[in-house]
Design an enzyme around this catalytic site. Sequence first.
Site, PDB file in Angstrom:
ATOM      1  N   THR A   1     -65.622  29.480  -6.805  1.00  0.00           N
ATOM      2  CA  THR A   1     -66.356  28.276  -7.192  1.00  0.00           C
ATOM      3  C   THR A   1     -65.450  27.268  -7.893  1.00  0.00           C
ATOM      4  OG1 THR A   1     -68.307  29.646  -7.496  1.00  0.00           O
ATOM      5  CG2 THR A   1     -68.339  27.478  -8.527  1.00  0.00           C
ATOM      6  N   GLU A   2     -65.448  26.040  -7.385  1.00  0.00           N
ATOM      7  CA  GLU A   2     -64.673  24.930  -7.977  1.00  0.00           C
ATOM      8  C   GLU A   2     -63.193  25.277  -8.143  1.00  0.00           C
ATOM      9  OE1 GLU A   2     -66.312  22.314  -8.009  1.00  0.00           O
ATOM     10  OE2 GLU A   2     -68.390  22.685  -8.595  1.00  0.00           O
ATOM     11  N   LEU A   3     -62.713  26.170  -7.270  1.00  0.00           N
ATOM     12  CA  LEU A   3     -61.310  26.625  -7.275  1.00  0.00           C
ATOM     13  C   LEU A   3     -60.896  27.258  -8.603  1.00  0.00           C
ATOM     14  CD1 LEU A   3     -59.367  23.912  -5.198  1.00  0.00           C
ATOM     15  CD2 LEU A   3     -60.798  25.793  -4.434  1.00  0.00           C
TER      16      LEU A   3
ATOM     17  N   TRP B   1     -60.438  22.849 -10.144  1.00  0.00           N
ATOM     18  CA  TRP B   1     -60.067  21.540  -9.601  1.00  0.00           C
ATOM     19  C   TRP B   1     -60.816  20.399 -10.269  1.00  0.00           C
ATOM     20  CZ3 TRP B   1     -62.076  20.814  -3.819  1.00  0.00           C
ATOM     21  CH2 TRP B   1     -63.460  20.836  -3.787  1.00  0.00           C
TER      22      TRP B   1
END
Lengths: 443, 454
Positions: free
Chosen positions: A156-158, A307
């Site tokens: 999730t979300e890097l 990120w």
Amino acid sequence: MNSPATSTQTNSTQHLVLYFQVHQPRRLNKINFFSIGTHPEYFDDALNAEIIQRVAKDCYLPANALLLDLIKKHPQIKVCFSISGVALAQFEQYVPEVLHSFQALAKTGNVEFLCETNCHSLASLISADEFQIQVFEHAENIYRHFGLRPAVFRNTELIYSNAIGTQVAQMGFKGMITDGVDRVLDGRSSFRLYHHPDNNAFKLLLRSNRLSDDIAFRYMQGASVLSAERYVNWLNHMPVNEPVITLGMDYETFGEHYKKPSGIFDFLRGMLTRIVKDKKFIFSTPSEVMNEVASKQSLNIDHAISWADERKDLSAWLGNDMQRDAFDMVKSLENSVKRTTNTALLTAWRALQTSDHFYYMCTKKLNDGDVHAYFSHYPSPYEAFINYMNVMSDFVIRVKSASAQADLTEAAKQNEYERQHPQVPFWAERKSAEIRQEVFVSH
Amino acid sequence: MKVLMFGWEFPPQISGGLGTACYGLTQALVREDVDVLFVVPKLMGNEPDNGSRLLSASEVGIRQVVSTDSADQPFTRFRHFMKEGSFTTFEIPSTLSTYNMAHLHEPVQHIEHWNYPLNVAETAVEKTTVVTQSISGALYDFKGGYGPQLIEEVFRYANVASEIAIAEQFDIIHAHDWMTYPAAIAAKRLSSKPMVVHVHATEFDRAGQQGSEMVYTIEREGLDEADKIVAVSEWTKRIMVDRYDIDPDKIVVVHNGVIPEERTITETKQNLGSHVVTFLGRITYQKGPEYFVEAAEKVLTLFPDVHFIMAGSGDFLPQIIEKVARMKLSSQFHFTGFLKKHEIDQVLASTSVYVMPSVSEPFGITPLEAIQRNVPIIISNQSGVSEVMHHALKVDFWDTEALSQAICSVLHYNSLSRELKRNAGKAIDLITWEKAAQRLNNLYYELTSNIHPN
């Protein structure tokens, strides 16, 4: 590929990875403080349907059609998607044609699907057990819809750290995509493949955040837009000794964040055909890069990166007291929810973990805050928090009564078992054994 | 840049936000190197020593006192008491203050009494340009009571303005609220200088639909005559567009600032328990006190131990007390009446959440003062302050359901209260008079260069 490679360039095949994130949260109903305990419906499915249908029309359908068309014309084009399980479920429910268009892309063989947590959650911060359950749930989902077994993971979300990498490696993935965050690269290039410090078979592909954000956040600056030609020129400036460039962004960039009249679809088409024509890069999927490019260095990441925002850490979701309070609440319910073995509660609990709920509560100001406000349907982060906590407060009551019920059932089972298997006390058992032995010996 | 500025009150002689706003604004303008000639009526209702305190208490500290008491004293004989920096203040005696205007429209006979055409006033203003030394109370000798006296003062003030406009050099005229509009118009006619009207509140904010026709007419006149209008909020701008038919392009929004204050934590706390919800302000129609009471009733169904403080006084106080009694909530309600500054500090020190359910609040400085004392705030969307303070819970004033939920949330979720306090405390530093002064200074240059293209 077709380029007349000279002998000095044999080592310098340059890969271009295009990674698009597809996600839609299940947004919550407005839950009244006074309705806590009345078990209202938590999810605003009318709103969710409306948003998904709008975004499908503006983005998913035209963008998928564009990619399919280009891949048919230029079979060298390859892309990869990570589609969250919450998004897949909502596509299935509200806009099955979107699902079909992704399936059509999958059939070309030029598309890789990444694995992620099914409900786009922060489960990697909850527990190893829960993390794994959600990852496998998503892998199953991808197989069910696309007939493919994902080999590369994106959290999730890097969100990434050494510890997360270790867990994902143990689940059998060959690598992960995370963000090329300057402070962990410490001067090194994000255009290379790295590996885990404890496991050089576990690869790390890094998103080139500046080049990615040039499209995702800076495509339109005032009245002027970025031209495909100019952008591909920037890409072409990459030194020949760098093996891979990874462009990663929300798929909604195309048609949703930037609407069609902005020329964003022409940009995408122009960019891809230009890259095909210039032949500097070959399009690759993350798996291909991880198979073909050698990773020379390890990347040590003790503290989680992501990120998001300027700081590229966890602060977009867990940066203030409200976010931590809300997250701790959902996290603390793990054991009690699981003990109820109630599927509806488990599903709701996981849907309440979707990272967006915490993102809406972010109070960071200035540029970051603007991005958060763009993505939020709440008037302020405070309203987002209140609403979430009202839902959680009600949910806790449901969990408590369900686990009390489960305890009762458990107790009933125990009683029945004990009735059928009357317990002989330890001392009594020993004594009777001794007696038996004595009897035996005496004979 | 020299500004002839007309105000109605100036600290410490203030009865509301106007004086504080003028003080903060002029201070910041002086730091922007703007010369300010500030004209205020002298408040004769005060103690005599207050007059001298006015001179010394002001940090800008430059005073020229103009007395209009005696008709025989020519205005050309202004005495300069002090000259410091670029700030000059004139004082004009006045018996009245602004915020009692609520009384104005109540007795019907007064309204009838004022029902004279405004051109009477206009000719009066023009007359003074000729007969400069004949200003006396006799000329506008309205004996109708409180309200008409204020109107009289307003026009007397306009005459003095004419005198000052003749005697002084300046580049631009800047008037604060309706009491000063006739003065600004007079000064504009004499000097042909551009005129800025600064709207801190309109008659609609003060009285809703029951406003005074007279005041409304004076406001209209001032807004029409102005070259540019400054509104303290988008909310006020909208009222002027909707209610006064003003061209939106003529209005510039300049939000108020807040004078920085050390965050104080007062030791002496009220011992009312852990949950105290506070309403602080005049108890009048405009402030929405009845919505506070209705929300309180709902909160008490879930949190029976919460205490509600209503600090302030006003024409709605008796009916609010009766309403609370009727609802049988008196044991949880505390009416303090009008509070002095240190008493306000004391109340805020024990407050869990501050509520401002205003029906129409052009700006609203008290919520920011609550933030300065580390109290989370709930404010109505119908307020200017909601446009600049994002770290607050916001509700529509009529939505008592939403208000009660907001109160419950702040009381119940500690992390919410903490984050509101922390973020608001940081954000308040960005709401400065410097910003407002810079915008005004730009506006001055814009207007003066329009008129003098060189």
